[in-house]
Design a protein around this motif. Structure first.
Motif, PDB file in Angstrom:
ATOM      1  N   GLU A  19       5.155   8.274  -0.838  1.00 48.06           N
ATOM      2  CA  GLU A  19       6.544   8.320  -0.930  1.00 48.06           C
ATOM      3  C   GLU A  19       6.936   9.300   0.047  1.00 48.06           C
ATOM      4  O   GLU A  19       6.218  10.191   0.490  1.00 48.06           O
ATOM      5  CB  GLU A  19       6.912   8.628  -2.448  1.00 48.06           C
ATOM      6  N   THR A  20       8.498   9.292   0.043  1.00 44.76           N
ATOM      7  CA  THR A  20       8.977  10.100   1.050  1.00 44.76           C
ATOM      8  C   THR A  20      10.516  10.516   0.353  1.00 44.76           C
ATOM      9  O   THR A  20      10.971   9.942  -0.443  1.00 44.76           O
ATOM     10  CB  THR A  20       9.568   9.545   2.363  1.00 44.76           C
ATOM     11  N   GLY A  21      11.061  11.639   0.760  1.00 44.67           N
ATOM     12  CA  GLY A  21      12.434  11.792   0.257  1.00 44.67           C
ATOM     13  C   GLY A  21      13.411  11.073   1.050  1.00 44.67           C
ATOM     14  O   GLY A  21      13.262  10.227   2.219  1.00 44.67           O
ATOM     15  N   LYS A  34       0.994  -5.305   3.621  1.00 45.99           N
ATOM     16  CA  LYS A  34      -0.072  -6.255   3.143  1.00 45.99           C
ATOM     17  C   LYS A  34       0.489  -7.081   1.970  1.00 45.99           C
ATOM     18  O   LYS A  34      -0.144  -7.882   1.812  1.00 45.99           O
ATOM     19  CB  LYS A  34      -1.192  -5.419   2.534  1.00 45.99           C
ATOM     20  N   GLU A  35       1.620  -6.713   1.262  1.00 46.28           N
ATOM     21  CA  GLU A  35       2.222  -7.339   0.251  1.00 46.28           C
ATOM     22  C   GLU A  35       3.826  -7.173   0.438  1.00 46.28           C
ATOM     23  O   GLU A  35       4.134  -6.521   1.437  1.00 46.28           O
ATOM     24  CB  GLU A  35       1.992  -6.860  -1.114  1.00 46.28           C
ATOM     25  N   GLU A  36       4.585  -7.628  -0.430  1.00 45.96           N
ATOM     26  CA  GLU A  36       6.079  -7.542  -0.141  1.00 45.96           C
ATOM     27  C   GLU A  36       6.301  -6.144  -0.544  1.00 45.96           C
ATOM     28  O   GLU A  36       5.928  -5.510  -1.458  1.00 45.96           O
ATOM     29  CB  GLU A  36       6.657  -8.400  -1.206  1.00 45.96           C
ATOM     30  N   LEU A  37       7.355  -5.583   0.374  1.00 43.62           N
ATOM     31  CA  LEU A  37       7.538  -4.195   0.437  1.00 43.62           C
ATOM     32  C   LEU A  37       9.165  -4.024  -0.200  1.00 43.62           C
ATOM     33  O   LEU A  37       9.883  -5.140   0.162  1.00 43.62           O
ATOM     34  CB  LEU A  37       7.727  -3.442   1.868  1.00 43.62           C
ATOM     35  N   ASP A  38       9.640  -3.061  -0.705  1.00 42.02           N
ATOM     36  CA  ASP A  38      10.740  -3.095  -1.116  1.00 42.02           C
ATOM     37  C   ASP A  38      11.444  -1.609  -0.874  1.00 42.02           C
ATOM     38  O   ASP A  38      11.051  -0.687  -1.145  1.00 42.02           O
ATOM     39  CB  ASP A  38      10.708  -2.807  -2.946  1.00 42.02           C
ATOM     40  N   LEU A  39      12.301  -1.867   0.217  1.00 37.54           N
ATOM     41  CA  LEU A  39      12.978  -0.767   0.676  1.00 37.54           C
ATOM     42  C   LEU A  39      14.261  -0.633  -0.210  1.00 37.54           C
ATOM     43  O   LEU A  39      15.221  -1.280  -0.032  1.00 37.54           O
ATOM     44  CB  LEU A  39      13.428  -1.185   2.291  1.00 37.54           C
ATOM     45  N   GLU A  40      14.144  -0.009  -1.152  1.00 38.46           N
ATOM     46  CA  GLU A  40      15.104   0.042  -2.433  1.00 38.46           C
ATOM     47  C   GLU A  40      16.371   0.176  -2.058  1.00 38.46           C
ATOM     48  O   GLU A  40      16.827   0.959  -1.215  1.00 38.46           O
ATOM     49  CB  GLU A  40      14.567   1.378  -3.490  1.00 38.46           C
ATOM     50  N   GLY A  41      17.156  -0.861  -2.508  1.00 38.09           N
ATOM     51  CA  GLY A  41      18.556  -0.901  -2.369  1.00 38.09           C
ATOM     52  C   GLY A  41      19.203  -1.500  -0.903  1.00 38.09           C
ATOM     53  O   GLY A  41      20.125  -1.445  -0.547  1.00 38.09           O
ATOM     54  N   HIS A  56      17.010   6.013   4.246  1.00 39.31           N
ATOM     55  CA  HIS A  56      16.193   5.259   3.631  1.00 39.31           C
ATOM     56  C   HIS A  56      14.944   5.999   2.982  1.00 39.31           C
ATOM     57  O   HIS A  56      15.019   7.484   3.313  1.00 39.31           O
ATOM     58  CB  HIS A  56      15.490   4.306   4.408  1.00 39.31           C
ATOM     59  N   LYS A  57      14.227   5.595   2.067  1.00 40.23           N
ATOM     60  CA  LYS A  57      12.847   6.243   1.760  1.00 40.23           C
ATOM     61  C   LYS A  57      11.925   5.312   1.971  1.00 40.23           C
ATOM     62  O   LYS A  57      12.075   4.197   2.563  1.00 40.23           O
ATOM     63  CB  LYS A  57      12.907   6.322   0.201  1.00 40.23           C
ATOM     64  N   ARG A  58      10.609   5.681   2.030  1.00 49.48           N
ATOM     65  CA  ARG A  58       9.490   4.835   2.384  1.00 49.48           C
ATOM     66  C   ARG A  58       9.576   3.564   1.374  1.00 49.48           C
ATOM     67  O   ARG A  58       9.651   3.887   0.299  1.00 49.48           O
ATOM     68  CB  ARG A  58       8.102   5.795   2.033  1.00 49.48           C
TER      69      ARG A  58
END
Length: 226
Positions: A19-21, A34-41, A56-58
């Motif tokens: 994770e990142t800030g 490797k799977e679906e990624l969720d770039l939150e929001g 953004h965050k990781r």
């Protein structure tokens, strides 16, 4: 330790951190999962492309690799023209090929997806700015301030910064900072001591480098470079 691969138009990172800030920077991002990624929001997908200067965050999910894309490069032009199309983000759920995350595989994947021209270092640009970019890319201005560069080119600082931003889409100060980070990463990867590389790159101290790294990338320098 995360693995880092340097190309002319991007830096590829296979991350070990989870994770990142929240952060933003002047580079474009390409995330491959490797799977679906969720770039939150913002977006979900196995492939996410993010414009520069978007907070953004990781993304959550299993990241195979991600790219920091030079905003002055032909690859950035391809991403904007064919994928972003004026938007801040592009996401695809299309299945990617089985990912073997190493530098050679990533380069081949990018060539297949975005075309061979994406490795051309520089797009069409004012020759004065093109020459300056080449000098910066050769690390000739690691410790230079914008005022010094403007004086060397016989321009006012305001004129040079305006011209540079108009031609590249990124501030001169921001681009200098990107290359200073690259210099540190490359030198440490080749075996140089971190403190020496940081000072050579124009940072005032290791803590200055660490603070800047955290602000721009959202992660601690020790999570990428040891």
């Amino acid at each position: 330790m995360s693995r880092i691969y340097f190309e002319d138009t991007y830096i590829a990172i296979i991350p070990t951190y989870s994770e990142t800030g929240v952060h933003k920077h002047s580079m474009l991002h390409v995330f491959a999962g490797k799977e679906e990624l969720d770039l939150e929001g913002i977006a979900k997908g196995r492939l996410i492309i993010l414009e520069q200067n978007v907070e953004h965050k990781r993304p959550s999910g299993d990241i195979a690799f991600f790219l920091f894309v030079d905003p002055t490069s032909s690859l950035a032009d391809v991403l904007r023209r064919d994928y972003l199309k004026g938007n801040e983000v592009y996401a695809s759920d299309d299945l990617l090929p089985e990912i073997r995350p190493d530098g050679e595989w990533i380069r081949g994947f990018i060539a297949d997806l975005f075309g061979g021209d994406c490795f051309v270092k520089r797009k069409e640009i004012d020759p004065r700015i093109g020459e300056l970019l080449e000098r910066i890319d050769r690390f000739e201005h690691l410790d230079s301030r914008v005022t010094q560069i403007a004086a060397e080119m016989n321009y006012s600082e305001s004129y040079l910064t305006h011209l540079f931003k108009a031609e590249t889409g990124v501030s001169l100060k921001g681009y200098l900072l990107l290359r200073r980070f690259e210099y540190v990463w490359k030198k440490i990867s080749s075996g140089k001591k971190m403190t020496s590389a940081i000072l050579e790159a124009g940072f005032s101290s290791p803590s200055h480098f660490a603070d800047t790294c955290k602000k721009l990338t959202g992660i601690n320098a020790s999570e990428v470079i040891r």
